[in-house]
Motif scaffolding. Structure first.
Motif, PDB file in Angstrom:
ATOM      1  N   TYR A 140      43.832  36.818  29.764  1.00 45.93           N
ATOM      2  CA  TYR A 140      44.365  37.124  31.095  1.00 45.93           C
ATOM      3  C   TYR A 140      44.986  38.515  31.048  1.00 45.93           C
ATOM      4  O   TYR A 140      45.960  38.731  30.328  1.00 45.93           O
ATOM      5  CB  TYR A 140      45.456  36.124  31.479  1.00 45.93           C
ATOM      6  CG  TYR A 140      44.983  34.712  31.729  1.00 45.93           C
ATOM      7  CD1 TYR A 140      44.222  34.398  32.860  1.00 45.93           C
ATOM      8  CD2 TYR A 140      45.324  33.687  30.851  1.00 45.93           C
ATOM      9  CE1 TYR A 140      43.814  33.091  33.097  1.00 45.93           C
ATOM     10  CE2 TYR A 140      44.915  32.377  31.098  1.00 45.93           C
ATOM     11  CZ  TYR A 140      44.165  32.090  32.210  1.00 45.93           C
ATOM     12  OH  TYR A 140      43.770  30.803  32.449  1.00 45.93           O
ATOM     13  N   PHE A 187      47.799  36.177  27.833  1.00 41.85           N
ATOM     14  CA  PHE A 187      47.412  35.069  26.968  1.00 41.85           C
ATOM     15  C   PHE A 187      45.931  35.156  26.600  1.00 41.85           C
ATOM     16  O   PHE A 187      45.080  35.434  27.454  1.00 41.85           O
ATOM     17  CB  PHE A 187      47.687  33.750  27.705  1.00 41.85           C
ATOM     18  CG  PHE A 187      47.257  32.547  26.929  1.00 41.85           C
ATOM     19  CD1 PHE A 187      48.112  31.963  26.012  1.00 41.85           C
ATOM     20  CD2 PHE A 187      45.991  32.000  27.113  1.00 41.85           C
ATOM     21  CE1 PHE A 187      47.713  30.858  25.277  1.00 41.85           C
ATOM     22  CE2 PHE A 187      45.579  30.897  26.390  1.00 41.85           C
ATOM     23  CZ  PHE A 187      46.447  30.330  25.474  1.00 41.85           C
ATOM     24  N   PRO A 226      49.781  21.798  21.572  1.00 41.49           N
ATOM     25  CA  PRO A 226      50.975  21.899  22.410  1.00 41.49           C
ATOM     26  C   PRO A 226      50.672  22.346  23.846  1.00 41.49           C
ATOM     27  O   PRO A 226      49.554  22.750  24.151  1.00 41.49           O
ATOM     28  CB  PRO A 226      51.818  22.965  21.696  1.00 41.49           C
ATOM     29  CG  PRO A 226      50.861  23.737  20.862  1.00 41.49           C
ATOM     30  CD  PRO A 226      49.748  22.808  20.501  1.00 41.49           C
ATOM     31  N   GLY A 281      50.872  24.922  27.000  1.00 38.13           N
ATOM     32  CA  GLY A 281      50.855  26.383  27.129  1.00 38.13           C
ATOM     33  C   GLY A 281      49.937  27.060  26.131  1.00 38.13           C
ATOM     34  O   GLY A 281      50.053  28.246  25.852  1.00 38.13           O
ATOM     35  N   GLY A 312      46.463  26.851  26.259  1.00 39.13           N
ATOM     36  CA  GLY A 312      45.168  27.233  26.802  1.00 39.13           C
ATOM     37  C   GLY A 312      44.236  26.095  27.167  1.00 39.13           C
ATOM     38  O   GLY A 312      43.050  26.321  27.438  1.00 39.13           O
ATOM     39  N   LYS A 313      44.755  24.863  27.221  1.00 41.63           N
ATOM     40  CA  LYS A 313      43.877  23.737  27.525  1.00 41.63           C
ATOM     41  C   LYS A 313      43.312  23.849  28.945  1.00 41.63           C
ATOM     42  O   LYS A 313      42.102  23.720  29.144  1.00 41.63           O
ATOM     43  CB  LYS A 313      44.634  22.412  27.352  1.00 41.63           C
ATOM     44  CG  LYS A 313      45.118  22.204  25.917  1.00 41.63           C
ATOM     45  CD  LYS A 313      45.831  20.889  25.745  1.00 41.63           C
ATOM     46  CE  LYS A 313      47.122  20.786  26.530  1.00 41.63           C
ATOM     47  NZ  LYS A 313      48.216  21.639  26.023  1.00 41.63           N
ATOM     48  N   SER A 314      44.185  24.124  29.914  1.00 44.17           N
ATOM     49  CA  SER A 314      43.700  24.236  31.297  1.00 44.17           C
ATOM     50  C   SER A 314      42.751  25.409  31.452  1.00 44.17           C
ATOM     51  O   SER A 314      41.770  25.336  32.192  1.00 44.17           O
ATOM     52  CB  SER A 314      44.866  24.410  32.273  1.00 44.17           C
ATOM     53  OG  SER A 314      45.779  23.369  32.095  1.00 44.17           O
ATOM     54  N   THR A 315      43.042  26.480  30.740  1.00 44.10           N
ATOM     55  CA  THR A 315      42.162  27.647  30.783  1.00 44.10           C
ATOM     56  C   THR A 315      40.762  27.252  30.299  1.00 44.10           C
ATOM     57  O   THR A 315      39.754  27.581  30.930  1.00 44.10           O
ATOM     58  CB  THR A 315      42.747  28.762  29.883  1.00 44.10           C
ATOM     59  OG1 THR A 315      44.066  29.064  30.339  1.00 44.10           O
ATOM     60  CG2 THR A 315      41.889  30.013  29.914  1.00 44.10           C
TER      61      THR A 315
HETATM   62  P1  ADP Z   1      47.875  24.474  28.758  1.00 42.97           P
HETATM   63  O1  ADP Z   1      46.907  23.851  29.706  1.00 42.97           O
HETATM   64  O2  ADP Z   1      47.510  24.285  27.326  1.00 42.97           O
HETATM   65  O3  ADP Z   1      49.295  24.099  29.023  1.00 42.97           O
HETATM   66  P2  ADP Z   1      47.139  26.941  30.144  1.00 42.97           P
HETATM   67  O4  ADP Z   1      45.682  27.152  29.897  1.00 42.97           O
HETATM   68  O5  ADP Z   1      47.539  26.417  31.471  1.00 42.97           O
HETATM   69  O6  ADP Z   1      47.773  26.074  28.956  1.00 42.97           O
HETATM   70  O7  ADP Z   1      47.891  28.326  29.953  1.00 42.97           O
HETATM   71  C1  ADP Z   1      47.882  29.047  28.737  1.00 42.97           C
HETATM   72  C2  ADP Z   1      48.639  30.355  28.935  1.00 42.97           C
HETATM   73  O8  ADP Z   1      47.928  31.203  29.832  1.00 42.97           O
HETATM   74  C3  ADP Z   1      50.030  30.174  29.522  1.00 42.97           C
HETATM   75  O9  ADP Z   1      50.910  30.969  28.788  1.00 42.97           O
HETATM   76  C4  ADP Z   1      49.919  30.683  30.926  1.00 42.97           C
HETATM   77  O10 ADP Z   1      51.123  31.301  31.302  1.00 42.97           O
HETATM   78  C5  ADP Z   1      48.783  31.681  30.840  1.00 42.97           C
HETATM   79  N1  ADP Z   1      48.031  31.702  32.099  1.00 42.97           N
HETATM   80  C6  ADP Z   1      47.454  30.640  32.682  1.00 42.97           C
HETATM   81  N2  ADP Z   1      46.814  31.003  33.821  1.00 42.97           N
HETATM   82  C7  ADP Z   1      47.017  32.334  33.952  1.00 42.97           C
HETATM   83  C8  ADP Z   1      46.601  33.315  34.923  1.00 42.97           C
HETATM   84  N3  ADP Z   1      45.856  32.993  35.976  1.00 42.97           N
HETATM   85  N4  ADP Z   1      47.001  34.594  34.717  1.00 42.97           N
HETATM   86  C9  ADP Z   1      47.747  34.941  33.655  1.00 42.97           C
HETATM   87  N5  ADP Z   1      48.160  34.064  32.713  1.00 42.97           N
HETATM   88  C10 ADP Z   1      47.798  32.792  32.844  1.00 42.97           C
END
Ligand code: ADP
Ligand code: ADP
Ligand code: MG
Length: 535
Positions: free
Chosen positions: A31, A36, A55, A57, A59-62
């Protein structure tokens, strides 16, 4: 947080990464310029439940957004889909991503924080569920999950456990190619967790199902493969290749990934195979008489018992059986209708459902609770392992679910009291945070000789924490019986007999694993009445 790549010890205590894997050179996605970065991707496989273990934060959702075709993996620069496909070509993941790009993939998604559902949906449960029922499977799903009776309830009136099951049913009812469940266990009791696991497994007969789950006993039972994810939350995450679920969880507990040549924790997490025996005489903190509590449609009966000084007592039982009611009576928040719980004890209590409606900062609030804030004991034994240091300047009302839970546990242990009561501390915590919280609570009881009572549904957490167990049984929503505290073996046997599951031990790490129902071991252990510990 934000050291990026650390070859040194993580300042926050939990993570030590000794070697950097090759993939570190080239992320799958980043990003912004210094944002990240995600390395590696999990592979959805038709006919399988694949777990993600790591854990928050990290990157799972990413990763899931990429697998769903919502996010184009930029390879850390500004790569096109063609370049991304090129990078993964010739692999199962490559074939999957090609399908995403060529034909599109329909993803069904169960969000992590079910508490937020009432904010985006209003109306009745039936309205929400019927809209999602693309497979015509609703009756079966609601039956398995035990939520058929909720159909004409208003969404806003549901408890956390009810919302969780409605959300699982909604995601499973859709007709999708790829199903993603971001945790199924929060607010559910063990019975409900196992039933939810069955739903995911039957979906996976011909679909790809992926799940994030921090209850390791459940993940073990649920998934066939897992990808471990390590790194520094908020800075970078590395997704490993898939491992068999048994091996993956073992490596996670050891904190050591041999294939990746990575160590992310200094110490292994160990379980006791034999029931610990309490040999020395321990002075009692309080001996209490039987009491009862009657609500309009529910009655709780508590047996008399003794709670000892400096012990941790785990409390196990299904939802709706009166555990929170019992804790509230001990805390003095509620008065029993028959008998009494009278004591001169000072009590510190962490409720199940947390509210943070103040504009205080975390540090301001904690300093108000303890004079010892600056002591090295408090910093080293509580603040640091609970991961509170990075949160100190934050406003309480702006914390995420997991952050608020850690602050609430810390706040509970910060007060000066004789008896500490914690209602479901594992909710919203990831695996690492659970293990650290268990250690903090146990050491707190040992070093201060204070008594701690913990209600939770995570068997691994309860095992690591408790010296004795209190088991609740009865008929949920109607009658609950709070039994007198028992030794670990007796307690585990009483509890597991009630839900009909037995545990065997992993050959390598000796961690408990759920037996297949009706397997040879399951039948034998039930006959012997040994549901958890080896004799
Ligand atoms: P998880 O699902 O494991 O909790 P995410 O994939 O939601 O993790 O996020 C991983 C990291 O990427 C976090 O630190 C978050 O702040 C960052 N992040 C998520 N989406 C964005 C975005 N659209 N732009 C910038 N940073 C992002
Ligand atoms: P648990 O913590 O084991 O899930 P609770 O103690 O929260 O169970 O609830 C037990 C039962 O008591 C439930 O059926 C719940 O609806 C009922 N109950 C809890 N609090 C009240 C109350 N203040 N008034 C009436 N019924 C209540
Ligand atoms: Mg409760």
């Amino acid at each position: 947080v934000g050291c990026g790549i650390c070859v040194r010890k993580c300042p926050f205590g939990a993570i030590t990464i000794t070697n950097l894997p090759e993939e570190m050179e080239d992320p799958v996605h980043r990003y912004g310029q210094n944002g990240f970065a995600l390395y590696g991707l999990p592979v959805p496989i038709e006919g399988r439940v694949t777990g993600l273990l790591g854990p928050n934060g990290i990157g799972k959702s990413t990763a899931i957004s990429i697998l769903s075709g919502i996010l184009r993996p930029n390879l850390g620069k500004d790569a096109s889909w063609e370049e991304a496909l090129q990078r993964f070509s010739g692999s199962i993941l490559g074939d999957y991503l090609k399908k995403v790009v060529d034909k599109g993939i329909k993803t069904s998604y169960k969000p992590q924080y079910v508490d937020r559902i009432p904010k985006s949906y209003s109306g009745m449960v039936s309205g929400l569920l019927e809209k999602t029922d693309e497979r015509g499977a609703l009756a079966e799903l609601t039956g398995t999950l035990g939520i058929s009776k909720l159909m004409d309830r208003d969404i806003s009136s549901l408890s956390g456990g009810e919302l969780q099951r409605v959300a699982i049913a909604a995601a499973a009812a859709k007709d999708a190619d790829f199903y993603f469940f971001d945790e199924i266990s929060p607010y559910l009791d063990i019975h409900q967790r196992i039933n939810s696991a069955r739903i995911l497994q039957s979906l996976a007969k011909d679909k790809a199902v992926m799940v994030v789950e921090h209850d390791l006993a459940l993940l073990d039972l649920l998934a066939e493969n897992v990808h471990l994810i390590y790194g520094v939350p908020g800075a970078y995450g590395v997704i490993t290749r898939p491992k068999g679920v048994r091996v993956g969880i073992n490596q996670y507990l050891r904190g050591n990934l041999p294939e990746e040549n990575v160590r992310f924790r200094d110490t292994a997490i160990n379980f006791e195979v034999h029931a610990p025996r309490i040999e020395k005489e321990i002075p009692s903190l309080i001996a209490y008489d039987a009491f009862a509590m009657k609500y309009s449609s529910f009655r709780l009966e508590a047996e008399a018992g003794i709670i000892r000084r400096g012990e941790v007592v785990g409390i196990l039982g299904p939802n709706g059986i009166g555990k929170s009611t019992y804790i509230k009576i001990l805390a003095g928040v509620e008065k029993p209708t028959t008998g009494s719980f009278e004591s001169q004890l000072k009590i510190s209590y962490k409720p199940q459902y947390l509210k943070a409606d103040t504009e205080l900062t975390v540090e301001g609030m904690l300093r108000g609770l303890t004079h010892g804030f600056d002591s090295s004991y408090y910093q080293a034994e509580i603040l640091r392992p609970m991961g509170i240091e990075p949160l100190l300047d934050k406003i309480l009302s702006e914390l995420s679910g997991g952050e608020l839970q850690r602050v609430a546990i810390t706040a509970c242990l910060s007060r000066e009291a004789d008896l500490y009561l914690l209602d479901e501390p594992s909710a919203h915590l990831d695996v690492e945070q659970r293990m650290l919280a268990a250690k903090v609570m146990r050491r707190f009881a040992e070093s201060t000789e204070k008594t701690v009572l913990v209600v939770d549904h995570d068997i691994y957490l309860i095992d690591l924490l408790s010296e004795r167990l209190m088991v609740f049984d009865g008929v949920p929503g109607i009658l609950g019986v709070a039994h007198t505290p028992l030794e670990m073996r007796e307690g585990m046997n009483a509890f597991l007999k009630g839900i009909g599951i037995t545990f065997r031990r992993d050959e390598e790490t000796r961690r408990p694993r759920v037996n297949k129902p009706e397997s040879r071991l399951d039948r034998m252990q039930k006959e012997q009445g040994e549901y958890y510990y080896q004799i």
